[in-house]
Design a protein around this motif. Structure first.
Motif, short mmCIF file in Angstrom:
data_model
loop_
_atom_site.label_atom_id
_atom_site.label_comp_id
_atom_site.label_asym_id
_atom_site.label_seq_id
_atom_site.Cartn_x
_atom_site.Cartn_y
_atom_site.Cartn_z
N CYS A 1 0.87 -1.18 0.00
CA CYS A 1 0.00 0.00 0.00
C CYS A 1 0.90 1.23 0.00
CB CYS A 1 -0.93 0.00 1.21
SG CYS A 1 -2.22 1.27 1.13
N ALA B 1 -7.16 6.61 2.79
CA ALA B 1 -7.06 5.16 2.93
C ALA B 1 -8.21 4.60 3.75
CB ALA B 1 -5.73 4.79 3.58
N ARG C 1 -6.93 -0.57 2.13
CA ARG C 1 -7.40 -0.38 0.75
C ARG C 1 -7.36 1.10 0.40
NH1 ARG C 1 -13.28 -2.61 -1.00
NH2 ARG C 1 -13.97 -0.86 0.30
N THR D 1 -3.02 0.94 -3.12
CA THR D 1 -2.89 -0.50 -2.87
C THR D 1 -2.70 -1.24 -4.17
OG1 THR D 1 -4.34 -0.31 -0.94
CG2 THR D 1 -3.95 -2.52 -1.80
#
Length: 522
Positions: free
Chosen positions: A316, A346, A369, A373
């Motif tokens: 990420c 995020a 996520r 990512t």
């Protein structure tokens, strides 16, 4: 959606034309924005015309920071072939594995590695490009600056699908075994840039001069685009030496740097840190490992309120949480032990073993996520399937969120010690040990125990000139976090195994205790 990254960088070159954009300390090279844009255009044109690197091809960079910066994102995102970044200081065997895994068409390499690497690369049909004039000609060996001769600096005119075309590969720098290969699109990198700009506490400015001593092939490289797009300057140092870092920081009037906690601890005791004028520093990022709150207090007293903690991962490509300067003002606040507040760009969820979200205050696995990512690992569908779900990456970190959005990392799953039915997290025990005045650093692992299954064990490096006993350290930990979490045994060692990024390799510490055991940990 398509973007021509050279167009974006060309606009920066117009806006900041004669401002310094990139400085290579060891090789004494300096580039303005206008010069950097022209040079990276020439590099991409050379790759296409003279090395025949096209869409779907890969070139691997085994380079120190200054040479790698010539081929970093501001070059890779202009091109169509994909750049693969590895750590220059990885072992020969690791590099051989990486070459065989990713099968590059071209390898850019430091001259110091030619004797050892050329035969291996040549027999695999790889074109080898060295970055300085070679001592002698070799079959299949080319010289970077010769290849650039007479290359035009026109915009290469390459458009890439921002969320589809893979333009960068990076090998993970984890502490748990063989690297995996993360694959990145242009949008992953632009999301990284945007995530820094989205927060209300801004640290990147036109006056930023960011000194990179840590490998820009890894976490430190995330600072290149945010610096560039603010009109700041990237400064590279190749040698991983803090004394040299202090000298360069003063000479180049550095305002920003990134150091892992281990190096910050060493900085506290270094005469050079007092001998050189480091007052230009306005921001120091720390991460990659947790900071001892006791050591952080000393750093604050020595250097002022300039520290920010960042938590993220190879998978990420952004700061997932940040503990900003304003969070460091109250040195007694509980949030100082957190990894910071979740970024507004995020999604962070804490999940139980069945993949169900847990409420605030309850420990679960951290799932991440965002636009930054990655979609998965290159040529590794098994790991991709195991670690990714609905766009989330399952980090393997255990933690909890408080009701203000601060994330507290408890440990990695594999570093949880189960002793006598109790869960003990190595990170908590290490923080207690590191708070002792005589301790420089520690590693805590579970070792086999006939009665409890595992027992908490510590390996400890003492600060120079200090002495203590195992019994004193055990009692110290008991007084801070309780009896059952304290080590049952302590070994004093001269050093601990560290990754190239400065992380303590607990796996290596643990491994010797579990040899020939029918049940293994981690």
């Amino acid at each position: 959606m398509k973007i021509d990254f050279a167009q974006l960088m060309g606009q920066l070159a117009l806006r900041h034309a004669e401002r310094e954009a990139l400085v290579h300390i060891e090789r004494q090279r300096r580039f303005t924005f206008r010069e950097l844009h022209a040079l990276t255009n020439r590099i991409v044109n050379m790759m296409r015309q003279r090395l025949a690197l096209r869409r779907g091809d890969v070139y691997l960079c085994i380079l120190e920071n200054d040479n790698l910066s010539l081929l970093h994102t501001w070059t890779a995102l202009k091109g169509e072939a994909a750049a693969a970044f590895t750590n220059y200081r990885d072992s020969f065997d690791e590099h051989v594995w990486q070459v065989d895994f990713i099968r590059p068409k071209v390898v850019f390499i430091e001259n110091a590695l030619i004797d050892k690497y050329h035969g291996m690369l040549h027999e695999r049909g790889v074109t080898v490009v060295c970055m300085d004039t070679p001592d002698a000609p070799r079959e299949g060996l080319l010289h970077f600056w010769d290849l650039l001769e007479d290359m035009p600096d026109d915009n290469p005119g390459i458009e890439s699908e921002t969320t589809q075309d893979i333009l960068v590969y990076r090998f993970t720098g984890g502490t748990t075994g063989r690297s995996k290969c993360a694959q990145y699109t242009m949008d992953n990198w632009l999301a990284c840039r945007d995530s820094y700009y989205a927060e209300d506490e801004q640290v990147y400015e036109a006056s930023t001069r960011f000194l990179h001593m840590a490998p820009i092939s890894h976490g430190s490289g995330l600072g290149l685009l945010p610096t560039l797009f603010r009109g700041g300057c990237t400064v590279t140092q190749n040698v991983p030496d803090l004394k040299t870092w202090c000298r360069h920081l003063e000479a180049e009037r550095i305002t920003m740097a990134m150091l892992v906690p281990t190096l910050l601890y060493w900085l506290l005791d270094m005469p050079e840190a007092a001998r050189h004028d480091l007052s230009c520093l306005r921001t120091v990022w720390y991460g990659a490992a947790p900071m001892s709150p006791a050591k952080l207090r000393q750093l604050q007293e020595r250097f002022g309120n300039i520290f920010l903690q960042v938590y993220g991962a190879t998978e990420c490509l952004q700061p997932v949480t940040t503990l900003y300067k304003r969070d460091h003002v109250d040195l007694d606040a509980k949030r100082l032990t957190s990894a910071g507040r979740v970024a507004i760009t995020a999604e962070v969820r804490l999940m139980d073993e069945e993949g169900r979200p847990v409420p605030c205050g309850v420990t679960g696995e951290v799932w991440l996520r965002s636009r930054a990512t990655i979609s998965g690992y290159y040529k590794n569908p098994e790991a991709t399937a195991a670690e990714f779900s609905n766009g989330y990456w399952k980090s393997g970190d255990l933690g909890y969120l408080d009701d203000e959005g601060y994330l507290y990392i408890v440990d990695r799953k594999k570093d949880m010690i189960i002793t006598g039915g109790f869960n003990v997290y190595a990170i908590e025990v290490e923080a207690a040990l590191d708070a002792h005045a005589g301790v420089e650093m520690s590693a805590v692992v579970g070792v086999p125990h006939e009665e409890w299954g595992e027992a908490v064990h510590a390996e400890v490096v003492l600060r120079a000139g200090n002495s203590t006993s195992a019994e004193e350290l055990i009692e110290h930990v008991k007084s801070r976090i309780g009896r059952f979490k304290a080590p049952k045994t302590v070994n004093f060692v001269k050093g601990l195994p560290l990754s190239v990024a400065g992380k303590v390799l607990r796996r290596q510490v643990r491994e010797k205790y579990w040899l020939n055991q029918s049940r293994r940990v981690g």
